[in-house]
Enzyme design. Structure first.
Site, PDB file in Angstrom:
ATOM      1  N   GLY A 274       3.568   3.854  13.512  1.00 28.16           N
ATOM      2  CA  GLY A 274       4.224   2.573  13.802  1.00 28.16           C
ATOM      3  C   GLY A 274       3.618   1.902  15.032  1.00 28.16           C
TER       4      GLY A 274
ATOM      5  CB  CYS B  53      12.972   8.628   8.555  1.00 27.26           C
ATOM      6  SG  CYS B  53      13.738   7.589   7.320  1.00 27.26           S
TER       7      CYS B  53
ATOM      8  CE  LYS C 122      -1.762   2.764   2.903  1.00 26.57           C
ATOM      9  NZ  LYS C 122      -1.664   4.029   2.152  1.00 26.57           N
TER      10      LYS C 122
ATOM     11  N   GLY D 181       7.300   4.759   8.142  1.00 25.66           N
ATOM     12  CA  GLY D 181       6.507   5.974   8.343  1.00 25.66           C
ATOM     13  C   GLY D 181       6.782   6.539   9.722  1.00 25.66           C
ATOM     14  CB  SER D 182       4.883   8.944  11.716  1.00 26.68           C
ATOM     15  OG  SER D 182       3.634   8.289  11.726  1.00 26.68           O
ATOM     16  CB  THR D 183       7.628   7.129  16.011  1.00 24.45           C
ATOM     17  OG1 THR D 183       8.957   6.996  15.488  1.00 24.45           O
ATOM     18  CG2 THR D 183       7.552   6.437  17.369  1.00 24.45           C
ATOM     19  CD  GLU D 184       0.615  10.364  15.917  1.00 26.07           C
ATOM     20  OE1 GLU D 184       1.358  11.184  15.353  1.00 26.07           O
ATOM     21  OE2 GLU D 184      -0.563  10.592  16.198  1.00 26.07           O
TER      22      GLU D 184
ATOM     23  CD  GLU E 259      13.228   3.681   7.722  1.00 23.20           C
ATOM     24  OE1 GLU E 259      13.246   4.706   8.445  1.00 23.20           O
ATOM     25  OE2 GLU E 259      13.133   3.705   6.492  1.00 23.20           O
TER      26      GLU E 259
ATOM     27  CD  GLU F  77      10.345  12.181  11.782  1.00 25.01           C
ATOM     28  OE1 GLU F  77       9.291  11.588  12.083  1.00 25.01           O
ATOM     29  OE2 GLU F  77      11.246  11.677  11.091  1.00 25.01           O
TER      30      GLU F  77
HETATM   31  P1  ADP Z   1       2.324  10.956   7.286  1.00 19.99           P
HETATM   32  O1  ADP Z   1       1.770  11.374   8.609  1.00 19.99           O
HETATM   33  O2  ADP Z   1       3.375  11.824   6.806  1.00 19.99           O
HETATM   34  O3  ADP Z   1       1.273  10.728   6.242  1.00 19.99           O
HETATM   35  P2  ADP Z   1       2.381   8.267   8.093  1.00 19.99           P
HETATM   36  O4  ADP Z   1       3.295   7.579   8.998  1.00 19.99           O
HETATM   37  O5  ADP Z   1       1.033   8.621   8.605  1.00 19.99           O
HETATM   38  O6  ADP Z   1       3.048   9.544   7.528  1.00 19.99           O
HETATM   39  O7  ADP Z   1       2.170   7.433   6.754  1.00 19.99           O
HETATM   40  C1  ADP Z   1       3.021   6.440   6.258  1.00 19.99           C
HETATM   41  C2  ADP Z   1       2.168   5.357   5.660  1.00 19.99           C
HETATM   42  O8  ADP Z   1       1.346   4.820   6.690  1.00 19.99           O
HETATM   43  C3  ADP Z   1       1.211   5.804   4.555  1.00 19.99           C
HETATM   44  O9  ADP Z   1       1.126   4.781   3.572  1.00 19.99           O
HETATM   45  C4  ADP Z   1      -0.107   5.934   5.284  1.00 19.99           C
HETATM   46  O10 ADP Z   1      -1.218   5.751   4.442  1.00 19.99           O
HETATM   47  C5  ADP Z   1      -0.002   4.802   6.272  1.00 19.99           C
HETATM   48  N1  ADP Z   1      -0.851   4.943   7.471  1.00 19.99           N
HETATM   49  C6  ADP Z   1      -1.256   6.076   8.096  1.00 19.99           C
HETATM   50  N2  ADP Z   1      -2.030   5.793   9.144  1.00 19.99           N
HETATM   51  C7  ADP Z   1      -2.148   4.444   9.211  1.00 19.99           C
HETATM   52  C8  ADP Z   1      -2.825   3.528  10.077  1.00 19.99           C
HETATM   53  N3  ADP Z   1      -3.551   3.949  11.090  1.00 19.99           N
HETATM   54  N4  ADP Z   1      -2.697   2.207   9.821  1.00 19.99           N
HETATM   55  C9  ADP Z   1      -1.944   1.759   8.789  1.00 19.99           C
HETATM   56  N5  ADP Z   1      -1.302   2.572   7.931  1.00 19.99           N
HETATM   57  C10 ADP Z   1      -1.390   3.896   8.131  1.00 19.99           C
END
Ligand code: ADP
Length: 530
Positions: A284, A336, A226, A279-282, A301, A433
């Site tokens: 993650g 990152c 995705k 993606g973000s730690t949050e 990561e 970050e």
């Molecule tokens: P940003 O906040 O910059 O969009 P994210 O960490 O939210 O970065 O996004 C990285 C990836 O994680 C994207 O593909 C996003 O669609 C996906 N993503 C965001 N929220 C969720 C979630 N709750 N569950 C699974 N994937 C998510």
């Protein structure tokens, strides 16, 4: 990075300027004329975009799409399927079928490796168009995508192709104390994990797809990928190349959609054996919770707030200044591993900060497709808001904005390359970050002072050190709690080099042979010899 609901994310996307123009006193105001794309790309963009499921291109079950934006001017460049739970389920079912019943498992490692290699070749063959597409969708300069993102993606597939034939187990001499006299032959085999869900971010869309797909395929897994909703296009183009390379149907499925719907459904799906996330730690942490349902394996990561430490004895201060500027401003700070905390030994602090600020002022902002652009826009309006919000918080808490400090221009999602001094450890711009071109600079007195300060973060992705004292460089590298330490360089990546985080920057390592640990599992086989 903050997660928002799909509704607010969509609602916040509009072609109208959303913030009042920032004071633009330092000459890198953005231009945002609508760039012309090549005829080949225009033709590709005109085709309806679909998900790749089981070897077919299909609409979302709902028939709905979402808009894909050009961050240089906020215009709509394309639409992609707005996939939800049902679409993820179909893709996982296709991946499961390909894994259990398809030709993929029966292929020799050599045949599998050749297919993976071919993907790298196809990326190189279409490098110009991929760079153009990446630039249009993400905003990064096309020239950068052409020399960095695209060749690195190809290289990753080429590197991983070689591993397909080298994933080996061991023979194990066993003693079995409770079976005296019995003899056994024991060995281990490393097998693919099965169906892998991969969720990737928008900062290096094609390269992150390569980081994820290359090792998963080399190890024989089947995948549902995705891409990020901000930048779904290069993954869909890559899907076409995967089919052209000859990957059997269902081995890679690509489903576009929002994180909170498609991403969450993939992380939670009961028939997914492993989820890999960048993606973000949050987010993650949300992935970990979602994965708990069937205890699927997880690799992450995540974010960073990486220290970049400049000692006064560095060989050449100008090189360190260039390095510090590159560490934060490369990819508009949307990395990152961005070197977002500059720690400078006090005797050279003024010189280094002035040097980095000077470089910041020289950076030419503009649409990624303009040939002279050095820094494009933030990827989205949401990201623009986020970065300017941090800048405003910094100003309110009394930090000094040495250069930059706001939005650039009044259309597109541009921000000024920014250097901040006079900060306190508690300030959000120091701790969190930002994921934008915002550098926080602090003085230190000596080695004993700087090590704990460099490590004073919940993150541990990367760090930089600039010194000509070899012993000091090694001592600092050893003391820094980070997955990568660059000495007298920054942002050096290679398919052979493992990358990943200490602390809250992640679980596991991408790239290198270590990543194969994330995509294989060990089976111990014991044969009784009587
Ligand atoms: P940003 O906040 O910059 O969009 P994210 O960490 O939210 O970065 O996004 C990285 C990836 O994680 C994207 O593909 C996003 O669609 C996906 N993503 C965001 N929220 C969720 C979630 N709750 N569950 C699974 N994937 C998510």
């Amino acid at each position: 990075m903050k997660t928002i609901t799909p509704t607010s994310r969509r609602a916040s996307r509009t072609n109208k300027p959303i913030l009042t123009p920032a004071r633009d006193g330092h000459g890198n105001g953005a231009r945002s004329a609508r760039p012309a794309v090549s005829a080949g790309l225009a033709k590709w963009l005109a085709k309806p975009k679909r998900n790749l499921v089981g070897g077919d291109w299909v609409e979302a079950a709902s028939g709905r799409t979402f808009e894909v934006f050009n961050p240089a001017d906020g215009s709509v460049i394309d639409h992609a399927p707005d996939s939800k739970k049902e679409d993820i389920h179909r893709a996982v079912t296709a991946a499961r079928k390909a894994f259990e019943e398809g030709p993929w498992r029966r292929m020799t490692p050599s045949e599998r490796g050749k297919l993976v290699w071919r993907v790298g070749d196809l990326i190189l063959r279409h490098a110009d168009q991929l760079a153009e597409l990446e630039s249009l969708d993400n905003g990064k300069p096309r020239s950068v995508a052409r020399v960095a993102d695209v060749p690195l993606a190809a290289d990753l597939f080429h590197y991983m192709a070689g591993w397909a034939t080298k994933i080996e187990g061991n023979t194990i001499p066993i003693s079995v104390p409770y079976a005296p006299g019995a003899r056994f032959h024991a060995f281990t085999a490393r097998e693919p994990i099965g169906v892998v869900g991969q969720i990737i971010p928008w900062n290096f869309p094609l390269l992150m797809a390569a980081w994820k797909l290359g090792p998963a395929l080399a190890a024989g897994n089947c995948v549902v990928l995705k891409p990020a909703e901000q930048t779904p296009l290069s993954a869909l183009r890559l899907g076409e190349l995967l089919l052209e390379a000859g990957l059997p149907e269902g081995v890679v499925n690509i489903v576009t959609g929002f994180g909170e719907t498609a991403g969450a459904a993939l992380a939670a799906h009961e028939d997914v054996d492993k989820v890999a996330f960048t993606g973000s730690t949050e987010v993650g942490k949300l992935i970990v919770r979602a994965a708990a349902g069937n205890l699927k394996k997880v690799s992450l990561e995540l974010g960073g707030k990486s220290p970049n430490v400049v000692f006064k004895d560095t060989e050449n201060l100008a090189t360190a200044i260039d390095g510090a500027a590159n560490a934060i401003f490369f990819n508009h700070g949307q990395c990152c591993c961005a070197g977002s905390r500059l720690l400078v030994e006090q005797d050279v602090f003024d010189e280094v900060v002035a040097g980095v600020a000077e470089r910041a002022k020289q950076i030419k902002l503009g649409p990624g497709l303009d040939s002279d652009t050095q820094m494009g826009p933030m990827v989205s309006e949401e990201q623009l808001r986020r970065v300017t919000r941090y800048m405003n918080q910094g100003k309110q808490s009394g930090a000094c904005f040495f250069t930059g400090g706001g939005r650039a221009g009044d259309s597109g999602y541009f921000v000024q390359p920014t250097v901040v001094t006079d900060v306190k450890p508690k300030m959000s711009i120091v701790r969190e970050e930002i994921f934008g071109p915002v550098l926080v600079a602090e003085k230190f007195s000596d080695l004993e002072d700087v090590i704990p300060r460099a490590n004073q973060t919940p993150y541990g992705l990367a760090a930089g050190v600039w010194t000509r004292d070899l012993a000091k460089a090694h001592r600092v590298a050893e003391a820094l709690r980070a997955g990568t330490v660059w000495i007298n360089c920054y942002n050096i990546f290679d398919a052979a080099l493992p990358f990943g985080g200490y602390k809250q920057s992640g679980w596991g390592r991408e790239m290198g042979h270590e990543v194969l640990e994330l995509y294989t599992q060990t089976k111990a086989v014991v044969i009784g010899l009587g």
